[in-house]
Scaffold this motif. Sequence first.
Motif, mmCIF file in Angstrom:
data_model
loop_
_atom_site.group_PDB
_atom_site.id
_atom_site.type_symbol
_atom_site.label_atom_id
_atom_site.label_comp_id
_atom_site.label_asym_id
_atom_site.label_seq_id
_atom_site.Cartn_x
_atom_site.Cartn_y
_atom_site.Cartn_z
ATOM 1 N N TYR A 83 -64.347 28.444 58.770
ATOM 2 C CA TYR A 83 -63.124 29.104 59.211
ATOM 3 C C TYR A 83 -61.877 28.625 58.493
ATOM 4 N N CYS A 84 -61.993 27.527 57.771
ATOM 5 C CA CYS A 84 -60.829 27.148 56.980
ATOM 6 C C CYS A 84 -60.838 27.926 55.670
ATOM 7 N N SER A 85 -61.996 28.507 55.342
ATOM 8 C CA SER A 85 -62.026 29.439 54.221
ATOM 9 C C SER A 85 -61.470 30.732 54.786
ATOM 10 N N LEU A 110 -57.961 19.386 46.170
ATOM 11 C CA LEU A 110 -58.687 20.584 46.591
ATOM 12 C C LEU A 110 -60.044 20.269 47.209
ATOM 13 N N ARG A 111 -60.389 21.099 48.166
ATOM 14 C CA ARG A 111 -61.761 21.095 48.670
ATOM 15 C C ARG A 111 -62.560 22.137 47.892
ATOM 16 N N ASN A 112 -61.978 23.310 47.766
ATOM 17 C CA ASN A 112 -62.652 24.392 47.057
ATOM 18 C C ASN A 112 -61.942 24.665 45.731
ATOM 19 N N ASN A 115 -61.725 28.488 44.275
ATOM 20 C CA ASN A 115 -60.781 29.525 44.700
ATOM 21 C C ASN A 115 -59.333 29.102 44.658
ATOM 22 N N ASP A 116 -59.088 27.820 44.785
ATOM 23 C CA ASP A 116 -57.747 27.421 45.194
ATOM 24 C C ASP A 116 -56.927 26.670 44.136
ATOM 25 N N THR A 117 -57.431 26.595 42.902
ATOM 26 C CA THR A 117 -56.711 25.849 41.851
ATOM 27 C C THR A 117 -55.294 26.391 41.661
ATOM 28 N N LEU A 162 -55.137 19.015 64.514
ATOM 29 C CA LEU A 162 -56.386 19.753 64.329
ATOM 30 C C LEU A 162 -56.998 19.540 62.938
ATOM 31 N N CYS A 163 -56.160 19.483 61.922
ATOM 32 C CA CYS A 163 -56.614 19.413 60.529
ATOM 33 C C CYS A 163 -57.343 18.101 60.228
ATOM 34 N N LEU A 164 -56.974 17.039 60.965
ATOM 35 C CA LEU A 164 -57.544 15.714 60.674
ATOM 36 C C LEU A 164 -59.059 15.704 60.863
ATOM 37 N N ASN A 165 -59.586 16.555 61.755
ATOM 38 C CA ASN A 165 -61.036 16.663 61.971
ATOM 39 C C ASN A 165 -61.790 16.837 60.661
ATOM 40 N N CYS A 166 -61.172 17.485 59.698
ATOM 41 C CA CYS A 166 -61.857 17.793 58.433
ATOM 42 C C CYS A 166 -61.106 17.332 57.187
ATOM 43 N N HIS A 167 -59.842 16.933 57.320
ATOM 44 C CA HIS A 167 -59.075 16.492 56.150
ATOM 45 C C HIS A 167 -58.520 15.077 56.347
ATOM 46 N N GLY A 168 -58.962 14.392 57.411
ATOM 47 C CA GLY A 168 -58.424 13.070 57.748
ATOM 48 C C GLY A 168 -59.030 11.945 56.914
ATOM 49 N N LEU A 185 -71.409 20.524 51.839
ATOM 50 C CA LEU A 185 -70.909 21.880 51.533
ATOM 51 C C LEU A 185 -70.032 21.897 50.279
ATOM 52 N N TYR A 186 -69.258 20.836 50.080
ATOM 53 C CA TYR A 186 -68.299 20.774 48.966
ATOM 54 C C TYR A 186 -68.444 19.440 48.234
ATOM 55 N N PRO A 187 -69.434 19.327 47.335
ATOM 56 C CA PRO A 187 -69.695 18.060 46.656
ATOM 57 C C PRO A 187 -68.473 17.545 45.852
ATOM 58 N N LEU A 199 -48.038 16.434 53.406
ATOM 59 C CA LEU A 199 -48.051 17.731 52.724
ATOM 60 C C LEU A 199 -49.492 18.009 52.283
ATOM 61 N N ARG A 200 -50.114 18.995 52.938
ATOM 62 C CA ARG A 200 -51.512 19.310 52.606
ATOM 63 C C ARG A 200 -51.601 20.272 51.433
ATOM 64 N N GLY A 201 -50.593 21.151 51.301
ATOM 65 C CA GLY A 201 -50.606 22.145 50.229
ATOM 66 C C GLY A 201 -49.512 23.169 50.455
HETATM 67 C C1 HEC Z 1 -63.599 22.431 60.588
HETATM 68 C C2 HEC Z 1 -63.081 21.813 59.388
HETATM 69 C C3 HEC Z 1 -61.671 22.097 58.942
HETATM 70 C C4 HEC Z 1 -60.530 22.049 59.680
HETATM 71 C C5 HEC Z 1 -60.359 21.719 61.151
HETATM 72 C C6 HEC Z 1 -59.444 22.345 58.760
HETATM 73 N N1 HEC Z 1 -59.933 22.566 57.507
HETATM 74 FE FE1 HEC Z 1 -58.862 23.031 55.829
HETATM 75 N N2 HEC Z 1 -60.531 23.298 54.784
HETATM 76 C C7 HEC Z 1 -61.818 23.137 55.284
HETATM 77 C C8 HEC Z 1 -62.765 23.667 54.332
HETATM 78 C C9 HEC Z 1 -64.262 23.699 54.495
HETATM 79 C C10 HEC Z 1 -61.998 24.171 53.221
HETATM 80 C C11 HEC Z 1 -62.499 24.886 51.981
HETATM 81 C C12 HEC Z 1 -62.507 26.356 52.320
HETATM 82 C C13 HEC Z 1 -62.966 27.263 51.211
HETATM 83 O O1 HEC Z 1 -64.114 27.166 50.814
HETATM 84 O O2 HEC Z 1 -62.136 28.078 50.777
HETATM 85 C C14 HEC Z 1 -60.612 23.933 53.559
HETATM 86 C C15 HEC Z 1 -59.550 24.292 52.739
HETATM 87 C C16 HEC Z 1 -58.229 24.111 53.053
HETATM 88 C C17 HEC Z 1 -57.129 24.448 52.190
HETATM 89 C C18 HEC Z 1 -57.210 25.150 50.827
HETATM 90 C C19 HEC Z 1 -57.081 24.213 49.668
HETATM 91 C C20 HEC Z 1 -58.372 23.509 49.351
HETATM 92 O O3 HEC Z 1 -58.412 22.282 49.519
HETATM 93 O O4 HEC Z 1 -59.345 24.152 48.908
HETATM 94 C C21 HEC Z 1 -55.993 24.105 52.851
HETATM 95 C C22 HEC Z 1 -54.566 24.230 52.353
HETATM 96 C C23 HEC Z 1 -56.394 23.579 54.137
HETATM 97 N N3 HEC Z 1 -57.765 23.584 54.221
HETATM 98 C C24 HEC Z 1 -55.506 23.143 55.100
HETATM 99 C C25 HEC Z 1 -55.878 22.885 56.401
HETATM 100 C C26 HEC Z 1 -54.932 22.698 57.474
HETATM 101 C C27 HEC Z 1 -53.424 22.705 57.318
HETATM 102 C C28 HEC Z 1 -55.656 22.504 58.612
HETATM 103 C C29 HEC Z 1 -55.135 22.321 60.020
HETATM 104 C C30 HEC Z 1 -54.339 23.409 60.546
HETATM 105 C C31 HEC Z 1 -57.069 22.567 58.242
HETATM 106 N N4 HEC Z 1 -57.153 22.806 56.902
HETATM 107 C C32 HEC Z 1 -58.116 22.395 59.123
HETATM 108 C C33 HEC Z 1 -62.169 22.571 56.497
HETATM 109 C C34 HEC Z 1 -61.289 22.428 57.557
#
Ligand code: HEC
Length: 213
Positions: A83-85, A110-112, A115-117, A162-168, A185-187, A199-201
């Motif tokens: 769902y973050c995609s 970047l995680r992805n 798509n996101d460069t 909320l974001c820290l669950n996956c970006h912390g 999922l994202y090696p 600043l996440r992006g």
């Molecule tokens: C359940 C896990 C999860 C959570 C919670 C989450 N993210 Fe992500 N985030 C991901 C994943 C997985 C991707 C790669 C998505 C893709 O394939 O496009 C991503 C990608 C992103 C990107 C695109 C840039 C990149 O790194 O590819 C941004 C910006 C981002 N997240 C910000 C946030 C923010 C801000 C929050 C909180 C509001 C958040 N995320 C919460 C898992 C998460």
Amino acid sequence: MGGRCLPMLKQIALMKIKLFFLFALSLAIWAGCQTGPSRELPPEEREQYLRKGQDITKDVAVIMSTALTKSLNDGGVGRAAQYCSFMAIPLIDTLAVRSGVSIRRTSTKLRNAKNDTPTERELAVLNQYAQQKAAGQELQPIAELIDPQTVAYYQPILVQPLCLNCHGIPGETLTDADYDVIKYLYPQDEAIGYNLDDLRGIWSMTMPRKQIQ
Ligand code: HEC
């Protein structure tokens, strides 16, 4: 004597005129190079696009947070990751198409990477926001021209709880088990290690200019 001098004076006068035009021409070229194509929008229009951009990101952020929270509760990070995609969320696609806007997110970590460069300009905006954040300044959205028909909109994305669950920070705010799922999922993942309010992006949109005029 006088008969020979007159044509020479004429020639000198002509040369002066030529030189003057040459000087004026180089001045014009120099001035043109200095300004380059302007990105600036007239103030009133700028306000309109800033408002429009903010309206859209507000809607998108609500849709995303709702979907992420729900699936985190239902099935943990493994299920929620998709769902973050955010293009996986049909509602956002519809929203963007409806308003004739193209919308994406990008970051310096970047995680992805597929798509996101960031583009060159997006990278400059990301660096500008990072510097302003480091200096303790308030980050403002940007609306500017890409070309006379297209407006670009940029807005900082800050880290919420909320974001820290996956970006912390792995082993702290991001559990090791969840980080394993993400790495699977994202090696190539770089999008970890964030703290609250970092600043996440950025959101990056392009909008057709004619629509509002
Ligand atoms: C359940 C896990 C999860 C959570 C919670 C989450 N993210 Fe992500 N985030 C991901 C994943 C997985 C991707 C790669 C998505 C893709 O394939 O496009 C991503 C990608 C992103 C990107 C695109 C840039 C990149 O790194 O590819 C941004 C910006 C981002 N997240 C910000 C946030 C923010 C801000 C929050 C909180 C509001 C958040 N995320 C919460 C898992 C998460």
